[in-house]
Design a protein around this motif. Structure first.
Motif, PDB file in Angstrom:
ATOM      1  N   LEU A 154      23.861 -13.035  37.384  1.00 29.88           N
ATOM      2  CA  LEU A 154      23.324 -13.304  35.979  1.00 29.88           C
ATOM      3  C   LEU A 154      24.330 -14.818  35.676  1.00 29.88           C
ATOM      4  O   LEU A 154      23.961 -15.637  35.020  1.00 29.88           O
ATOM      5  CB  LEU A 154      23.377 -12.489  35.117  1.00 29.88           C
ATOM      6  N   SER A 205      24.798  -7.860  40.423  1.00 24.53           N
ATOM      7  CA  SER A 205      23.764  -8.412  39.330  1.00 24.53           C
ATOM      8  C   SER A 205      24.582  -9.461  38.390  1.00 24.53           C
ATOM      9  O   SER A 205      24.036 -10.218  37.786  1.00 24.53           O
ATOM     10  CB  SER A 205      22.918  -7.304  38.820  1.00 24.53           C
ATOM     11  N   ALA A 206      25.667  -8.814  37.826  1.00 21.59           N
ATOM     12  CA  ALA A 206      26.502  -9.576  36.896  1.00 21.59           C
ATOM     13  C   ALA A 206      26.992 -10.912  37.466  1.00 21.59           C
ATOM     14  O   ALA A 206      26.827 -12.096  36.780  1.00 21.59           O
ATOM     15  CB  ALA A 206      28.175  -8.648  36.561  1.00 21.59           C
ATOM     16  N   CYS A 225      22.458  -0.528  35.649  1.00 20.74           N
ATOM     17  CA  CYS A 225      23.292   0.180  36.377  1.00 20.74           C
ATOM     18  C   CYS A 225      24.409   0.432  35.498  1.00 20.74           C
ATOM     19  O   CYS A 225      25.450   1.171  35.735  1.00 20.74           O
ATOM     20  CB  CYS A 225      23.895  -1.122  37.363  1.00 20.74           C
ATOM     21  N   LEU A 231      25.864  -3.261  40.229  1.00 20.52           N
ATOM     22  CA  LEU A 231      26.126  -3.716  39.035  1.00 20.52           C
ATOM     23  C   LEU A 231      26.962  -5.019  38.977  1.00 20.52           C
ATOM     24  O   LEU A 231      26.612  -6.029  38.350  1.00 20.52           O
ATOM     25  CB  LEU A 231      27.091  -2.893  38.130  1.00 20.52           C
ATOM     26  N   LEU A 290      16.655  -9.033  36.625  1.00 21.76           N
ATOM     27  CA  LEU A 290      18.139  -9.097  36.919  1.00 21.76           C
ATOM     28  C   LEU A 290      18.764  -8.509  36.056  1.00 21.76           C
ATOM     29  O   LEU A 290      19.497  -7.343  36.172  1.00 21.76           O
ATOM     30  CB  LEU A 290      18.535 -10.370  37.476  1.00 21.76           C
ATOM     31  N   LYS A 291      18.527  -8.811  34.663  1.00 19.23           N
ATOM     32  CA  LYS A 291      19.237  -8.477  33.441  1.00 19.23           C
ATOM     33  C   LYS A 291      18.713  -6.616  33.280  1.00 19.23           C
ATOM     34  O   LYS A 291      19.627  -5.938  32.951  1.00 19.23           O
ATOM     35  CB  LYS A 291      18.919  -9.088  32.131  1.00 19.23           C
ATOM     36  N   HIS A 317      20.815  -4.867  35.898  1.00 17.63           N
ATOM     37  CA  HIS A 317      22.116  -4.686  35.459  1.00 17.63           C
ATOM     38  C   HIS A 317      22.660  -3.863  34.503  1.00 17.63           C
ATOM     39  O   HIS A 317      23.260  -2.998  34.311  1.00 17.63           O
ATOM     40  CB  HIS A 317      22.636  -6.188  35.103  1.00 17.63           C
TER      41      HIS A 317
END
Length: 125
Positions: free
Chosen positions: A58, A54-55, A13, A51, A6-7, A10
Motif C-alpha cells: 500500500l 499489504s502495508a 488483517c 499485514l 489490498l486496503k 490490510h
C-alpha cells in the motif's frame, strides 16, 4: 490486486491481529495451556506477515513512505512499541504482573496505531 482490495485485506488483517493478540493476552492472564498450542504460535505470524506485506505494498502503491510522511513514521514507531510490549506480555516478562502491565501497554500501542491510521495524524488530532 486493486488498491481498495489490498486496503480491505490490510484492514482485515489489522482486526484479526488485534483480536488474536487480545485472545492470547486473555489466555496468558488466565494461565491457559492454549497459549502453547501449535496453531496459537503459528497463525499470528501468518496474519502479521500478510499485514506487513499489504502495508508495504500500500505504501509503495500510494507513494507514501515512513520517514517522509509523519503519520506513517508514527505508525512504524507505534508498531515497534506494540511488538516489543507484546513480546514482553506473552513471553519475556519475568512475572505475571509484569506481563499484564506489558499487555496493557501493547493494547495502548495498538489503539494508537489504529487511531493514527484513521486520522492520518501522529498526534491523533
Amino acid at each position: 490486486m486493486s488498491y481498495l482490495a489490498l486496503k480491505d485485506l490490510h484492514v482485515t488483517c489489522v482486526v484479526l491481529s488485534g483480536l488474536g493478540f487480545c485472545l492470547r493476552g486473555w489466555w496468558m492472564a488466565s494461565g491457559s495451556p492454549r497459549l502453547q498450542a501449535r496453531l496459537t504460535r503459528v497463525l499470528p505470524h501468518v496474519v502479521d506477515t500478510v499485514l506487513l506485506g499489504s502495508a508495504l505494498t500500500l505504501a509503495w502503491m500510494s507513494g507514501q513512505y515512513p520517514f517522509v510522511q509523519g503519520w506513517l513514521t508514527a505508525k512504524v514507531l507505534g508498531l515497534l512499541t506494540y511488538i516489543g510490549c507484546g513480546a514482553m506480555a506473552l513471553k519475556r516478562a519475568p512475572s505475571r504482573a509484569a506481563r499484564l502491565r506489558y499487555l496493557v501497554l501493547a493494547l495502548l500501542a495498538y489503539a494508537y496505531i489504529v487511531g493514527v491510521a484513521l486520522t492520518r495524524h501522529p498526534f491523533l488530532l
